[in-house]
Design a protein around this motif. Structure first.
Motif, PDB file in Angstrom:
ATOM      1  N   TYR A 306       0.848  -1.192   0.000  1.00 51.93           N
ATOM      2  CA  TYR A 306       0.000   0.000   0.000  1.00 51.93           C
ATOM      3  C   TYR A 306       0.887   1.247   0.000  1.00 51.93           C
ATOM      4  O   TYR A 306       1.640   1.482   0.950  1.00 51.93           O
ATOM      5  CB  TYR A 306      -0.915   0.020   1.226  1.00 51.93           C
ATOM      6  CG  TYR A 306      -1.959  -1.074   1.231  1.00 51.93           C
ATOM      7  CD1 TYR A 306      -3.072  -0.989   0.402  1.00 51.93           C
ATOM      8  CD2 TYR A 306      -1.824  -2.178   2.061  1.00 51.93           C
ATOM      9  CE1 TYR A 306      -4.033  -1.993   0.409  1.00 51.93           C
ATOM     10  CE2 TYR A 306      -2.779  -3.183   2.073  1.00 51.93           C
ATOM     11  CZ  TYR A 306      -3.881  -3.082   1.242  1.00 51.93           C
ATOM     12  OH  TYR A 306      -4.824  -4.077   1.247  1.00 51.93           O
ATOM     13  N   MET A 309      -0.144   6.308   1.448  1.00 49.25           N
ATOM     14  CA  MET A 309      -1.081   6.280   2.569  1.00 49.25           C
ATOM     15  C   MET A 309      -0.640   7.300   3.621  1.00 49.25           C
ATOM     16  O   MET A 309       0.502   7.292   4.072  1.00 49.25           O
ATOM     17  CB  MET A 309      -1.156   4.887   3.188  1.00 49.25           C
ATOM     18  CG  MET A 309      -1.577   3.791   2.216  1.00 49.25           C
ATOM     19  SD  MET A 309      -3.212   4.052   1.475  1.00 49.25           S
ATOM     20  CE  MET A 309      -4.279   3.881   2.905  1.00 49.25           C
ATOM     21  N   ALA A 326      -5.257   7.189   5.201  1.00 51.12           N
ATOM     22  CA  ALA A 326      -6.083   7.522   4.040  1.00 51.12           C
ATOM     23  C   ALA A 326      -5.199   7.636   2.806  1.00 51.12           C
ATOM     24  O   ALA A 326      -4.085   8.169   2.866  1.00 51.12           O
ATOM     25  CB  ALA A 326      -6.840   8.828   4.268  1.00 51.12           C
ATOM     26  N   TYR A 327      -5.697   7.143   1.697  1.00 57.80           N
ATOM     27  CA  TYR A 327      -4.972   7.228   0.426  1.00 57.80           C
ATOM     28  C   TYR A 327      -4.917   8.682  -0.034  1.00 57.80           C
ATOM     29  O   TYR A 327      -5.894   9.435   0.104  1.00 57.80           O
ATOM     30  CB  TYR A 327      -5.683   6.370  -0.615  1.00 57.80           C
ATOM     31  CG  TYR A 327      -5.091   6.444  -1.997  1.00 57.80           C
ATOM     32  CD1 TYR A 327      -3.873   5.845  -2.291  1.00 57.80           C
ATOM     33  CD2 TYR A 327      -5.761   7.118  -3.016  1.00 57.80           C
ATOM     34  CE1 TYR A 327      -3.328   5.908  -3.565  1.00 57.80           C
ATOM     35  CE2 TYR A 327      -5.234   7.187  -4.298  1.00 57.80           C
ATOM     36  CZ  TYR A 327      -4.015   6.583  -4.566  1.00 57.80           C
ATOM     37  OH  TYR A 327      -3.485   6.656  -5.831  1.00 57.80           O
ATOM     38  N   CYS A 334      -7.995  11.132   0.385  1.00 55.56           N
ATOM     39  CA  CYS A 334      -9.197  10.333   0.100  1.00 55.56           C
ATOM     40  C   CYS A 334      -9.641   9.612   1.374  1.00 55.56           C
ATOM     41  O   CYS A 334      -9.198   8.490   1.663  1.00 55.56           O
ATOM     42  CB  CYS A 334      -8.918   9.330  -1.016  1.00 55.56           C
ATOM     43  SG  CYS A 334      -8.444  10.089  -2.583  1.00 55.56           S
ATOM     44  N   ASP A 337     -10.921   5.989   1.164  1.00 51.19           N
ATOM     45  CA  ASP A 337     -10.030   4.835   1.025  1.00 51.19           C
ATOM     46  C   ASP A 337      -9.212   4.676   2.304  1.00 51.19           C
ATOM     47  O   ASP A 337      -8.042   5.057   2.368  1.00 51.19           O
ATOM     48  CB  ASP A 337      -9.099   5.020  -0.176  1.00 51.19           C
ATOM     49  CG  ASP A 337      -9.862   5.264  -1.475  1.00 51.19           C
ATOM     50  OD1 ASP A 337     -11.089   5.425  -1.415  1.00 51.19           O
ATOM     51  OD2 ASP A 337      -9.224   5.297  -2.537  1.00 51.19           O
ATOM     52  N   LEU A 338      -9.829   4.127   3.330  1.00 55.20           N
ATOM     53  CA  LEU A 338      -9.218   4.057   4.657  1.00 55.20           C
ATOM     54  C   LEU A 338      -8.721   2.662   4.999  1.00 55.20           C
ATOM     55  O   LEU A 338      -9.350   1.660   4.651  1.00 55.20           O
ATOM     56  CB  LEU A 338     -10.220   4.493   5.731  1.00 55.20           C
ATOM     57  CG  LEU A 338     -10.558   5.979   5.841  1.00 55.20           C
ATOM     58  CD1 LEU A 338     -11.555   6.193   6.977  1.00 55.20           C
ATOM     59  CD2 LEU A 338      -9.311   6.811   6.089  1.00 55.20           C
ATOM     60  N   ILE A 339      -7.613   2.623   5.724  1.00 59.69           N
ATOM     61  CA  ILE A 339      -7.093   1.386   6.305  1.00 59.69           C
ATOM     62  C   ILE A 339      -6.717   1.677   7.754  1.00 59.69           C
ATOM     63  O   ILE A 339      -6.087   2.696   8.043  1.00 59.69           O
ATOM     64  CB  ILE A 339      -5.858   0.856   5.549  1.00 59.69           C
ATOM     65  CG1 ILE A 339      -6.212   0.538   4.093  1.00 59.69           C
ATOM     66  CG2 ILE A 339      -5.306  -0.394   6.237  1.00 59.69           C
ATOM     67  CD1 ILE A 339      -5.026   0.042   3.276  1.00 59.69           C
ATOM     68  N   ALA A 355      -9.136  -3.339   6.340  1.00 56.89           N
ATOM     69  CA  ALA A 355      -8.978  -2.722   5.020  1.00 56.89           C
ATOM     70  C   ALA A 355     -10.266  -2.703   4.208  1.00 56.89           C
ATOM     71  O   ALA A 355     -10.241  -2.382   3.016  1.00 56.89           O
ATOM     72  CB  ALA A 355      -7.891  -3.455   4.235  1.00 56.89           C
ATOM     73  N   TYR A 358     -10.979   0.581   2.305  1.00 51.64           N
ATOM     74  CA  TYR A 358     -10.107   0.755   1.142  1.00 51.64           C
ATOM     75  C   TYR A 358     -10.551  -0.158   0.001  1.00 51.64           C
ATOM     76  O   TYR A 358     -10.668   0.275  -1.151  1.00 51.64           O
ATOM     77  CB  TYR A 358      -8.669   0.448   1.545  1.00 51.64           C
ATOM     78  CG  TYR A 358      -7.640   0.720   0.470  1.00 51.64           C
ATOM     79  CD1 TYR A 358      -6.971   1.939   0.415  1.00 51.64           C
ATOM     80  CD2 TYR A 358      -7.318  -0.246  -0.488  1.00 51.64           C
ATOM     81  CE1 TYR A 358      -6.019   2.192  -0.561  1.00 51.64           C
ATOM     82  CE2 TYR A 358      -6.373  -0.004  -1.466  1.00 51.64           C
ATOM     83  CZ  TYR A 358      -5.724   1.216  -1.501  1.00 51.64           C
ATOM     84  OH  TYR A 358      -4.790   1.464  -2.476  1.00 51.64           O
ATOM     85  N   HIS A 362     -11.594   2.083  -3.151  1.00 49.29           N
ATOM     86  CA  HIS A 362     -10.420   2.498  -3.917  1.00 49.29           C
ATOM     87  C   HIS A 362     -10.569   2.163  -5.398  1.00 49.29           C
ATOM     88  O   HIS A 362     -10.828   1.022  -5.781  1.00 49.29           O
ATOM     89  CB  HIS A 362      -9.162   1.825  -3.375  1.00 49.29           C
ATOM     90  CG  HIS A 362      -7.911   2.310  -4.042  1.00 49.29           C
ATOM     91  ND1 HIS A 362      -7.467   3.608  -3.941  1.00 49.29           N
ATOM     92  CD2 HIS A 362      -7.020   1.671  -4.843  1.00 49.29           C
ATOM     93  CE1 HIS A 362      -6.355   3.751  -4.636  1.00 49.29           C
ATOM     94  NE2 HIS A 362      -6.058   2.588  -5.193  1.00 49.29           N
TER      95      HIS A 362
END
Length: 445
Positions: A306, A309, A326-327, A334, A337-339, A355, A358, A362
């Motif tokens: 990834y 991030m 967040a991406y 973004c 698009d969370l992890i 994930a 994301y 994503h």
């Protein structure tokens, strides 16, 4: 004489047998009554917890309403308020308070959402909320805070055995507990400065499920391949992992666990992505600083492939820390698009990953080139907020939609930090988040 003696013995045996049967029956009835009382008490406790959660939601939504600067956002928050108040009334109807005179409490729950909606409707037609409206919102928020605090206090007292749902019987729906009744009566007496409110009818929300972007067109992998992916993600030999079940739904996955049941990991059938994993180990100390632990989480994501991030928020819990990433692309954060990654503070071991956000959102996106200026949208902020900084962000909306926005970090007169998001194309106020900051991290509501 023998006949009389035998008869007497039979009578005694019959009597003893009847007594034993009666005692057994009484014990059985006592157990049934105990089980029934436990069931009723647990039902009441669940209703009380539901009511407390609804009060929390009313509390936070009312505060957001104070900071809403556009008609669209005011209407959206008013709709949420109405639904949350309806949930609270439903939960309260399941509690043993039917004979109490809770006219003011019911009035508060009935009016709070509708009053905000009426003002939002006027704003949509060009009639901006006046000072009286904001003063009334502040009063409503004050009542909501007290209701929330009182309910959680009561829930804690009941859970700890300091209070109880007394006098529960076959007619329990008509009998009030003294402890519960006193708590609600005390709150009812608190409506000494309740404002006069005018309101219209309700709105309704529609939430749609979204098909995960990362998996919907991906190839299906084998169980053997999924096992290898899980082994690499959690750092456990594949010989010690087995499939315990298959997860269905929008994101089907193989669920693996080790022989001791201390690790659980989900790998998607389509694409072979790690949806989540969690280790049950509880660290006993904190040897690492929060910054070092956050760096461990960042390194782990890079090792998993990834990139781009950015750390957004984190929360410390005991001897672990959970970090939200967040991406980012072209300086656009973004938040869709969370992890989340959890690390141990004793040795930096990665204890968990989530994930799904994301994997669901994503994808490649085309961002509009023609936008409103950051200064123009800034002028739409509530007069109760002071802008501190701004950036560009992609945020999730209800129904699985997204909005490309300017993010304004603001401060209130009370010193609270608030994030406000305006659509870069339309100037629509899309979202408001209140930051809860402490030495253990930052959360949003």
């Amino acid at each position: 004489m023998k006949f009389r003696k035998r008869t007497l013995i039979r009578i005694m045996l019959y009597g003893i047998t009847a007594l034993a049967i009666l005692m057994t029956r009484n014990i059985s009835l006592m157990r049934e009554n105990k089980a029934k009382q436990t069931f009723i008490t647990n039902s009441y406790l669940r209703a009380l917890e539901d009511l407390a959660v609804a009060a929390d939601n009313i509390n936070s939504t009312l505060e957001k309403q104070l900071y809403a600067g556009t008609a669209e956002q005011q209407a959206a928050l008013a709709n949420k308020l109405f639904n949350e108040a309806s949930n609270a009334k439903l939960a309260m109807s399941r509690l043993p308070v039917t004979q109490l005179n809770l006219e003011k409490t019911n009035k508060f729950l009935s009016q709070v959402g509708n009053y905000a909606r009426a003002a939002a409707d006027k704003s949509a037609y060009g009639q901006e909320p006046d000072k009286e409206y904001y003063n009334n919102l502040k009063k409503l928020h004050k009542f909501a805070v007290k209701l929330s605090d009182d309910l959680w206090k009561l829930e804690k007292e009941i859970s700890c055995g300091e209070a109880s749902f007394d006098e529960i019987s076959d007619n329990y729906m008509e009998i009030e507990s003294a402890d519960v009744a006193e708590s609600f009566t005390d709150y009812e007496k608190g409506f000494t400065s309740y404002p006069r409110l005018i309101y219209d009818g309700p709105f309704s929300d529609h939430i749609m499920e979204k098909q995960p972007e990362m998996t919907k067109s991906a190839d299906t992998i084998s169980k053997k391949k999924a096992l290898q992916i899980a082994s690499s993600a959690v750092g456990v030999s594949s010989n010690d992992l087995t499939v315990i079940y298959n997860r269905d739904g929008n994101m089907p996955a193989w669920i693996f666990s080790d022989t001791d049941g201390t690790v659980s990991c989900a790998v998607t059938l389509q694409g072979g992505y790690v949806s989540y994993f969690v280790k049950s180990r509880q660290p006993n100390s904190s040897e690492l600083s929060l910054n070092d632990a956050i760096e461990k989480c960042s390194e782990y994501l890079k090792e998993c492939g990834y990139s781009n991030m950015k750390v957004t928020y984190y929360e410390r819990s005991g001897n672990t820390v959970t970090v939200n990433f967040a991406y980012t692309i072209d300086d656009i954060v973004c938040y869709t698009d969370l992890i989340k990654v959890t690390a141990a503070l004793d040795n930096g071991e990665i204890l968990g990953l989530e994930a799904d956000g994301y994997l669901t959102n994503h994808t490649r996106r085309q961002f509009p080139e023609k936008t409103m200026s950051v200064a123009a949208c800034k002028q739409l902020l509530s007069p109760y907020l002071k802008c501190v900084s701004s950036c560009k962000a992609l945020i999730p909306l209800e129904g699985g939609k997204e909005a490309y926005c300017y993010e304004y970090k603001c401060k209130t007169d009370e010193g609270r930090n608030v994030l406000v998001y305006f659509n870069v194309r339309t100037g629509k106020e899309e979202q408001i988040l209140i930051l809860l900051e402490s030495e253990n991290g930052t959360l949003t509501i």
